[in-house]
Design a protein around this motif. Structure first.
Motif, PDB file in Angstrom:
ATOM      1  N   ASP A  77      -3.344  -0.318  -5.062  1.00 23.98           N
ATOM      2  CA  ASP A  77      -4.681   0.189  -4.798  1.00 23.98           C
ATOM      3  C   ASP A  77      -5.369  -0.592  -3.689  1.00 23.98           C
ATOM      4  O   ASP A  77      -6.161  -0.036  -2.932  1.00 23.98           O
ATOM      5  CB  ASP A  77      -5.520   0.127  -6.077  1.00 23.98           C
ATOM      6  CG  ASP A  77      -5.008   1.087  -7.131  1.00 23.98           C
ATOM      7  OD1 ASP A  77      -5.523   2.209  -7.208  1.00 23.98           O
ATOM      8  OD2 ASP A  77      -4.071   0.721  -7.861  1.00 23.98           O
TER       9      ASP A  77
ATOM     10  N   GLU B  72      -5.166   7.652  -3.811  1.00 22.00           N
ATOM     11  CA  GLU B  72      -4.833   8.904  -3.123  1.00 22.00           C
ATOM     12  C   GLU B  72      -5.640  10.063  -3.692  1.00 22.00           C
ATOM     13  O   GLU B  72      -6.140  10.912  -2.954  1.00 22.00           O
ATOM     14  CB  GLU B  72      -3.335   9.188  -3.254  1.00 22.00           C
ATOM     15  CG  GLU B  72      -2.459   8.224  -2.469  1.00 22.00           C
ATOM     16  CD  GLU B  72      -1.015   8.230  -2.908  1.00 22.00           C
ATOM     17  OE1 GLU B  72      -0.237   7.405  -2.395  1.00 22.00           O
ATOM     18  OE2 GLU B  72      -0.654   9.042  -3.784  1.00 22.00           O
TER      19      GLU B  72
ATOM     20  N   HIS C  95      -2.919   4.781   2.953  1.00 20.78           N
ATOM     21  CA  HIS C  95      -3.158   5.649   1.803  1.00 20.78           C
ATOM     22  C   HIS C  95      -3.188   7.123   2.226  1.00 20.78           C
ATOM     23  O   HIS C  95      -2.641   7.989   1.537  1.00 20.78           O
ATOM     24  CB  HIS C  95      -4.477   5.288   1.118  1.00 20.78           C
ATOM     25  CG  HIS C  95      -4.424   4.014   0.323  1.00 20.78           C
ATOM     26  ND1 HIS C  95      -3.502   3.799  -0.679  1.00 20.78           N
ATOM     27  CD2 HIS C  95      -5.188   2.898   0.376  1.00 20.78           C
ATOM     28  CE1 HIS C  95      -3.708   2.595  -1.206  1.00 20.78           C
ATOM     29  NE2 HIS C  95      -4.710   2.033  -0.585  1.00 20.78           N
TER      30      HIS C  95
ATOM     31  N   ASN D 234       0.324   8.347   2.923  1.00 14.89           N
ATOM     32  CA  ASN D 234       1.026   8.639   1.671  1.00 14.89           C
ATOM     33  C   ASN D 234       0.558   9.961   1.080  1.00 14.89           C
ATOM     34  O   ASN D 234       1.358  10.775   0.600  1.00 14.89           O
ATOM     35  CB  ASN D 234       0.802   7.517   0.659  1.00 14.89           C
ATOM     36  CG  ASN D 234       1.457   6.217   1.074  1.00 14.89           C
ATOM     37  OD1 ASN D 234       2.353   6.196   1.911  1.00 14.89           O
ATOM     38  ND2 ASN D 234       1.018   5.120   0.489  1.00 14.89           N
TER      39      ASN D 234
ATOM     40  N   SER E 141      -5.540  -0.208   5.539  1.00 15.67           N
ATOM     41  CA  SER E 141      -5.390   0.242   4.155  1.00 15.67           C
ATOM     42  C   SER E 141      -5.614   1.742   4.027  1.00 15.67           C
ATOM     43  O   SER E 141      -4.791   2.464   3.436  1.00 15.67           O
ATOM     44  CB  SER E 141      -6.369  -0.509   3.247  1.00 15.67           C
ATOM     45  OG  SER E 141      -6.149  -1.890   3.295  1.00 15.67           O
TER      46      SER E 141
ATOM     47  N   LEU F 142       0.828  -1.202   0.000  1.00 15.89           N
ATOM     48  CA  LEU F 142       0.000   0.000   0.000  1.00 15.89           C
ATOM     49  C   LEU F 142       0.865   1.255   0.000  1.00 15.89           C
ATOM     50  O   LEU F 142       0.565   2.236  -0.690  1.00 15.89           O
ATOM     51  CB  LEU F 142      -0.925  -0.002   1.210  1.00 15.89           C
ATOM     52  CG  LEU F 142      -2.010  -1.091   1.224  1.00 15.89           C
ATOM     53  CD1 LEU F 142      -2.679  -1.140   2.581  1.00 15.89           C
ATOM     54  CD2 LEU F 142      -3.037  -0.854   0.121  1.00 15.89           C
TER      55      LEU F 142
END
Length: 279
Positions: free
Chosen positions: A96, A184, A223, A226, A219, A91
């Motif tokens: 994705d 994102e 994300h 990031n 998850s 991830l």
């Protein structure tokens, strides 16, 4: 029929998935090495890829890293059920979503459909698509989410120097392109639409990944982490994406930008239940 690239050295699994997914309108093209899979992934011929972490000639992470540097092709990682580290690393590198092995084919199909649904709605980087920026946006169904209807679909979103250009499907920071993955980008749109309000983790998971959040599922958190790094800090040094512990995330906006009113740069108004904000 949509085309799915399957990169996995388990030939029996590849044959089973090819047979299972064909009646669902998905043409699976299997390959069994990372080198072969990478070449095909960058060809622009596929709508999504399923990528195993353990490959005979290289690591699936190396393949993912190269794909993500050159293409926005949606990628679902296949990981060992107990390999939490593998899931998080995947991830963090731009996958994705992930599907843990052994898996129920119906679960894989559901996650794959969620990715392909976003592809159909927003023309993200599948067939013929290369270039790893937010222009390959992910989407979701329903008002208030990406792909929904209403005024947000007809205008750009601009807050705190961050702009989402819906027509070009790009995200910009002070006019410069942001190299966001599809997930994102989708999260960023949800947060900008909320104009400083908190979006629950459960809503992000349903709206972006197309599934309910699972117990101990990090998850969405990865994300968002990031995304936060790529957006950079606000002028005051605070991260542009804030956290409400146990609830979700919000995008910091100024009083003049938000239609909600009542917030300032030091203490953004986030609505009820925001007394435990983690900055």
């Amino acid at each position: 029929m949509e085309r799915v690239l399957l990169i996995d050295d388990d030939k029996e699994l590849c044959a089973l998935l090819t047979e299972y997914l064909a009646p669902e309108g998905l043409a699976v093209d299997p390959c069994h090495t990372g080198g072969q899979g990478l070449a095909r992934a960058l060809s622009g011929d596929y709508d999504a890829a399923l990528l195993d972490v353990a490959l005979p000639d290289t690591s699936g992470f190396d393949v993912l890293g190269t794909i993500r540097s050159r293409s926005a092709l949606p990628v679902l990682m296949l990981t060992g059920r107990g390999d939490d580290v593998d899931r998080i690393v995947g991830l963090e590198m731009g996958a994705d979503d992930y599907v843990p092995k052994p898996f129920v084919p119906r679960e894989l199909l559901a996650r794959l459909r969620a990715v392909l649904r976003r592809t159909r709605v927003h023309g993200m980087g599948g067939m013929g698509g290369t270039g790893g920026t937010a222009g390959t946006a992910a989407g979701a169904a329903g008002p208030g989410f990406i792909g929904g209807v209403g005024p947000y679909r007809k205008r750009n979103l601009t807050f705190g120097g961050i702009t989402v250009d819906r027509s070009a499907r790009t995200a910009l920071r002070d006019g410069a392109p942001l190299p966001l993955t599809p997930v994102e980008y989708a999260i960023l749109v949800l947060l900008l639409e909320a104009e400083g309000g908190t979006v629950a983790r459960e809503d992000i998971s349903r709206g972006v990944l197309g599934r309910d959040i699972l117990p101990f599922d990090r998850s969405i958190d990865v994300h968002v982490s990031n995304l936060r790094k790529k957006l950079g800090p606000c002028d005051d040094g605070q991260p542009r994406v804030g956290t409400v512990r146990g609830v979700g995330y919000y995008f910091r906006v100024s009083p003049t930008e938000s239609t909600f009113g009542g917030q300032d740069a030091e203490e953004p108004r986030l609505g009820a239940g925001h007394e435990n904000v983690a900055r």
